[in-house]
Design a protein around this motif. Structure first.
Motif, PDB file in Angstrom:
ATOM      1  N   LEU A  66       0.830  -1.211   0.000  1.00 53.39           N
ATOM      2  CA  LEU A  66       0.000   0.000   0.000  1.00 53.39           C
ATOM      3  C   LEU A  66       0.862   1.258   0.000  1.00 53.39           C
ATOM      4  O   LEU A  66       0.548   2.243  -0.675  1.00 53.39           O
ATOM      5  N   VAL A  67       1.952   1.235   0.755  1.00 55.78           N
ATOM      6  CA  VAL A  67       2.849   2.398   0.799  1.00 55.78           C
ATOM      7  C   VAL A  67       3.473   2.639  -0.568  1.00 55.78           C
ATOM      8  O   VAL A  67       3.509   3.775  -1.060  1.00 55.78           O
ATOM      9  N   LEU A  68       3.960   1.588  -1.199  1.00 59.49           N
ATOM     10  CA  LEU A  68       4.559   1.740  -2.529  1.00 59.49           C
ATOM     11  C   LEU A  68       3.511   2.158  -3.563  1.00 59.49           C
ATOM     12  O   LEU A  68       3.796   2.958  -4.461  1.00 59.49           O
ATOM     13  N   GLN A  69       2.308   1.617  -3.425  1.00 61.87           N
ATOM     14  CA  GLN A  69       1.228   1.988  -4.343  1.00 61.87           C
ATOM     15  C   GLN A  69       0.887   3.475  -4.203  1.00 61.87           C
ATOM     16  O   GLN A  69       0.749   4.188  -5.196  1.00 61.87           O
ATOM     17  N   ALA A  70       0.755   3.955  -2.950  1.00 59.33           N
ATOM     18  CA  ALA A  70       0.442   5.363  -2.722  1.00 59.33           C
ATOM     19  C   ALA A  70       1.572   6.263  -3.196  1.00 59.33           C
ATOM     20  O   ALA A  70       1.336   7.360  -3.713  1.00 59.33           O
ATOM     21  N   LEU A  71       2.804   5.810  -3.030  1.00 60.86           N
ATOM     22  CA  LEU A  71       3.948   6.603  -3.475  1.00 60.86           C
ATOM     23  C   LEU A  71       3.979   6.707  -4.995  1.00 60.86           C
ATOM     24  O   LEU A  71       4.335   7.756  -5.551  1.00 60.86           O
ATOM     25  N   SER A  72       3.573   5.639  -5.684  1.00 63.29           N
ATOM     26  CA  SER A  72       3.612   5.616  -7.146  1.00 63.29           C
ATOM     27  C   SER A  72       2.348   6.181  -7.779  1.00 63.29           C
ATOM     28  O   SER A  72       2.365   6.555  -8.959  1.00 63.29           O
ATOM     29  N   GLY A  73       1.235   6.212  -7.034  1.00 64.66           N
ATOM     30  CA  GLY A  73      -0.009   6.717  -7.587  1.00 64.66           C
ATOM     31  C   GLY A  73      -0.604   5.818  -8.644  1.00 64.66           C
ATOM     32  O   GLY A  73      -1.003   6.275  -9.710  1.00 64.66           O
ATOM     33  N   ILE A  74      -0.669   4.509  -8.366  1.00 63.16           N
ATOM     34  CA  ILE A  74      -1.171   3.549  -9.353  1.00 63.16           C
ATOM     35  C   ILE A  74      -2.338   2.769  -8.768  1.00 63.16           C
ATOM     36  O   ILE A  74      -2.596   2.795  -7.567  1.00 63.16           O
ATOM     37  N   SER A  75      -3.048   2.043  -9.634  1.00 59.08           N
ATOM     38  CA  SER A  75      -4.222   1.277  -9.225  1.00 59.08           C
ATOM     39  C   SER A  75      -3.808  -0.035  -8.568  1.00 59.08           C
ATOM     40  O   SER A  75      -2.630  -0.428  -8.581  1.00 59.08           O
ATOM     41  N   ASP A  76      -4.809  -0.738  -8.009  1.00 60.91           N
ATOM     42  CA  ASP A  76      -4.542  -2.036  -7.399  1.00 60.91           C
ATOM     43  C   ASP A  76      -3.969  -3.013  -8.429  1.00 60.91           C
ATOM     44  O   ASP A  76      -3.010  -3.739  -8.145  1.00 60.91           O
ATOM     45  N   PHE A  77      -4.573  -3.045  -9.609  1.00 65.75           N
ATOM     46  CA  PHE A  77      -4.097  -3.959 -10.651  1.00 65.75           C
ATOM     47  C   PHE A  77      -2.645  -3.645 -11.018  1.00 65.75           C
ATOM     48  O   PHE A  77      -1.813  -4.557 -11.145  1.00 65.75           O
ATOM     49  N   GLU A  78      -2.346  -2.366 -11.197  1.00 64.25           N
ATOM     50  CA  GLU A  78      -0.982  -1.975 -11.566  1.00 64.25           C
ATOM     51  C   GLU A  78       0.004  -2.295 -10.450  1.00 64.25           C
ATOM     52  O   GLU A  78       1.149  -2.688 -10.711  1.00 64.25           O
ATOM     53  N   ALA A  79      -0.433  -2.132  -9.201  1.00 62.97           N
ATOM     54  CA  ALA A  79       0.451  -2.439  -8.072  1.00 62.97           C
ATOM     55  C   ALA A  79       0.815  -3.919  -8.041  1.00 62.97           C
ATOM     56  O   ALA A  79       1.976  -4.290  -7.806  1.00 62.97           O
ATOM     57  N   VAL A  80      -0.174  -4.775  -8.280  1.00 58.03           N
ATOM     58  CA  VAL A  80       0.104  -6.216  -8.288  1.00 58.03           C
ATOM     59  C   VAL A  80       1.008  -6.578  -9.463  1.00 58.03           C
ATOM     60  O   VAL A  80       1.893  -7.441  -9.342  1.00 58.03           O
ATOM     61  N   GLN A  81       0.833  -5.932 -10.600  1.00 61.23           N
ATOM     62  CA  GLN A  81       1.723  -6.182 -11.732  1.00 61.23           C
ATOM     63  C   GLN A  81       3.161  -5.786 -11.386  1.00 61.23           C
ATOM     64  O   GLN A  81       4.119  -6.478 -11.785  1.00 61.23           O
TER      65      GLN A  81
END
Length: 527
Positions: A66-81
């Motif tokens: 979640l921290v990396l996702q919020a830092l990158s500003g990407i969706s759940d799907f993109e984060a899992v990719q």
């Protein structure tokens, strides 16, 4: 029951085998090295009280993602990719080289569980604990406050679209509403056609007939719903329809509303709902010319380091959500009094009184005064004696203050004293004479305006320490993060705290954050 590390990785340990490929001094390298200390297992124990099974992925991994996702500003799907394909993400989250991560819905599940827990902001709080342990804010007692508008995640709906959507929602969620709609709602096919009605949209009369029909359908549906206890979702749907049905319409011209004819109102309703998909989103005016649809993010930033000390997300309208009302909440977590720097939105009399009572030093720009005549007299040119309840005008006329209004404001009416006054042209253009509104915190605001205009030290501090908060705003909305991804204030407030925590962590890592023994320390990089 909370999941635990099984100690088995799928494939080689990425951090151990590919350490040289992970950028040194990055958030990825830091989390790969110190993830377990940053997010210890006991931090999430209360989120998993049930003994009926355990999550498929330990919460430390999900928190890191979640921290990396919020830092990158990407969706759940993109984060899992990223977790599946990016060595940096695998190393930061402790996954093996061949680990395919998890389904994106697990991030949604984890966020929901986090939001419903007793401490939904625990990730932001945890990073604040690390900040306190490093001592990076020790001796830095300035806090800059500001707000910015975040765009909502849905398209703004017009009146017709909202009416149709609200009726369809009631039909879906209220027992028996479908039968009522079949009998009472004839203006549109609500069950078979979710889109806009097929009419000649360039025909004004056709649009008026449609609006009248849709409003009539909504009113009849509400009036004929069966009397029954409603669950939360059904009650919300009924309340939303009641709001949407009346917020944008008024009785048609020549009608008092008794004959049921309605038209689009020639005004904008206060606190207007802009979308049935996200009913908490609002029209937000950052200033008189800029209007967006969404929410307001409120920030408290330490201006030297750029660290967010507090954040909050609120709907954009209402006195309780104004900058001046949120300011005290942003400073509640401080260990002691601080110097507050902010623009005029935070400079109301009530806000000043509360913040000064809490011991804070204010370098807050006062709200500008309005002049009845361009270049003429303002309220500061009048002498108000609150104790004696009198006001003296620049020409020397003295009048008694009236009784307090609902807002606490008192009015001094000069009226006929202005008739032959030689200063009239500089004072008022009213044929009945000048009225002066005296704010309940008049003395406090007048003193603030004098200080801002004459105190060179105050002016120097404001110019030096107020602008850096704009950097914090820019970081927050960078990389497409001005547009929100979630619906409702609760979910978006949780995202805002995680985003601020991720940015704070990045700032600390750039300052040399590391862990020595059991202590968090800052070790600046050697040039």
């Amino acid at each position: 029951m909370q999941g635990e590390w099984a100690g088995e990785l799928i494939g080689p340990d990425v951090w151990q085998t590919c350490r040289e490929l992970i950028p040194a001094g990055s958030v990825f390298a830091f989390m790969a090295e110190h993830r377990q200390a940053l997010f210890p297992a006991e931090m999430f124990t209360d989120m998993y009280p049930s003994a009926n099974g355990r999550p498929s992925m330990p919460p430390q991994v999900l928190a890191a993602a979640l921290v990396l996702q919020a830092l990158s500003g990407i969706s759940d799907f993109e984060a899992v990719q990223q977790l599946r394909c990016d060595l940096r993400w695998k190393a930061a989250c402790g996954l093996g080289l061949y680990d395919s991560a998890f389904d994106p819905s697990l991030l949604t599940y984890f966020r929901r569980r986090l939001a419903r827990s007793t401490d939904p902001d625990r990730i932001f709080t945890r990073v604040k604990e690390v900040i306190a342990a490093t001592g990076v804010l020790k001796g830095r007692q300035r806090r800059s406050l500001d707000s910015t508008v975040l765009d909502d995640a849905v398209a703004t709906q017009d009146t017709i679209t909202q009416l149709i959507a609200a009726v369809r929602r009631v039909i879906r969620q209220v027992p028996g509403a479908d039968q009522v709609a079949a009998a009472q709602c004839t203006g549109h096919d609500y069950t078979g056609d979710p889109g806009k009605p097929r009419i000649a949209w360039n025909d004004e009369q056709a649009r008026e007939v449609l609006v009248d029909a849709l409003v009539g359908d909504a009113i009849r549906l509400l009036a004929h719903l069966p009397q029954q206890p409603l669950g939360e979702q059904a009650a919300t749907a009924v309340g939303l329809l009641a709001l949407v049905a009346y917020q944008d319409v008024e009785p048609a011209e020549g009608s008092d509303g008794s004959d049921g004819r309605w038209r689009i109102a020639r005004r904008t309703a206060h606190d207007r709902i802009v979308s049935c998909v996200d009913p908490e989103a609002r029209h937000v005016h950052k200033n008189r010319t800029q209007r967006q649809d969404g929410y307001k993010a409120h920030l408290a930033v330490e201006p030297e380091s750029g660290i967010y000390t507090a954040v909050a997300l609120r709907p954009g309208t209402g006195a309780d959500h104004h900058e001046a009302a949120v300011a005290e909440q942003l400073l509640n977590g401080e260990d002691g009094p601080v110097t507050v720097l902010a623009d005029a939105a935070y400079g109301t009399g009530q806000a000043r009184q509360r913040l000064q009572a809490a011991g804070h030093t204010l370098i807050v720009k006062p709200p500008p005064l309005r002049q009845a005549v361009p270049g003429g007299f303002t309220v500061d040119d009048f002498t108000a004696d609150i104790v004696a309840s009198t006001v003296t005008c620049p020409a020397g006329h003295v009048v008694v203050l009236g009784r307090p209004q609902v807002s606490g404001t008192r009015i001094a009416q000069f009226k006929k004293r202005c008739t032959s006054c030689p200063l009239r042209t500089r004072c008022t253009t009213s044929t009945t004479g000048r009225n002066v509104n005296v704010h309940p915190h008049h003395d406090l605001l007048a003193a603030a305006r004098r200080q801002a205009a004459t105190d060179s030290a105050w002016q120097a501090d404001y110019r030096r320490w107020r602008p850096p908060v704009e950097r914090g705003v820019a970081w927050l909305v960078a990389h497409g993060n001005r547009r929100l991804r979630y619906l409702g204030a609760i979910k978006n407030n949780a995202w805002l705290h995680i985003r601020a925590a991720a940015l704070n962590l990045r700032t600390l890592v750039n300052l040399g954050l590391t862990r020595t023994g059991d202590a968090w320390t800052l070790v600046p990089a050697v040039a």
